[in-house]
Design an enzyme around this catalytic site. Sequence first.
Site, PDB file in Angstrom:
ATOM      1  N   SER A  96       0.856  -1.179  -0.086  1.00 13.15           N
ATOM      2  CA  SER A  96      -0.020   0.084   0.084  1.00 13.15           C
ATOM      3  C   SER A  96       0.848   1.071  -0.038  1.00 13.15           C
ATOM      4  O   SER A  96       2.085   1.261   0.542  1.00 13.15           O
ATOM      5  CB  SER A  96      -1.068  -0.059   1.519  1.00 13.15           C
ATOM      6  N   TYR A 117      -2.154  -0.599  10.526  1.00 13.15           N
ATOM      7  CA  TYR A 117      -2.290  -1.071   8.863  1.00 13.15           C
ATOM      8  C   TYR A 117      -0.962  -0.500   8.418  1.00 13.15           C
ATOM      9  O   TYR A 117      -0.494  -1.506   7.491  1.00 13.15           O
ATOM     10  CB  TYR A 117      -3.205  -0.376   8.323  1.00 13.15           C
TER      11      TYR A 117
END
Length: 202
Positions: A94, A107
């Site tokens: 990501s 995350y």
Amino acid sequence: MSKLNNPLTQYFHENYPKQYQEPPGVQKEMNVIPDCGENSYIGAGKQQAVEDLADLETDQLRKTFEVNVFSLYWTVKAALPYLPAGASIITTSSVQGYSPSPNLLDYAATKFAINGFTRGLAKQLAPKGIRVNSVAPGPIWTPLQISGGQPCDAIPAFGQDTPLQRAGQPVELANVYVFLASTDASYVTAQVYGITGGIELA
């Protein structure tokens, strides 16, 4: 020659309605439904926004790492005996693994871990002829966002702070995964490909 599309307007580029679903979110119940390029997409991953580190529970931290990192190790370990030379492993990182948002600490940390795992595993498996790469999406319109991945108030303008001024759609990731899996990428390993709407991965 195929028709050129303006990337600013090719997919949904207006404000999204505020919305929330209990995790895991269900794509078909989203308003606007993500464009996956097909109808059988099932997402995976865990992302829950927490504004203050003091409020980040150990249980959430553990579950985020189990879903996003531990499962990756377990899956690759189980698959390795069946992968011949020429095989390709593709992970999903990501933009958060490069530029973490302050409300996605757990995350983002998993995405940093996936980057390290991908690059290290690529070096370990190169002598066996197995390539390992990763795709690092930016803000992509998926159920992850509306089931706690973003604060509700951030949903309407989600992705509009990218240079391309909109969130990406899952279908816009597909060709990079296909390329990395193909023999066209035979000299590509230990790389992370960003699909971020213009957010730099550096």
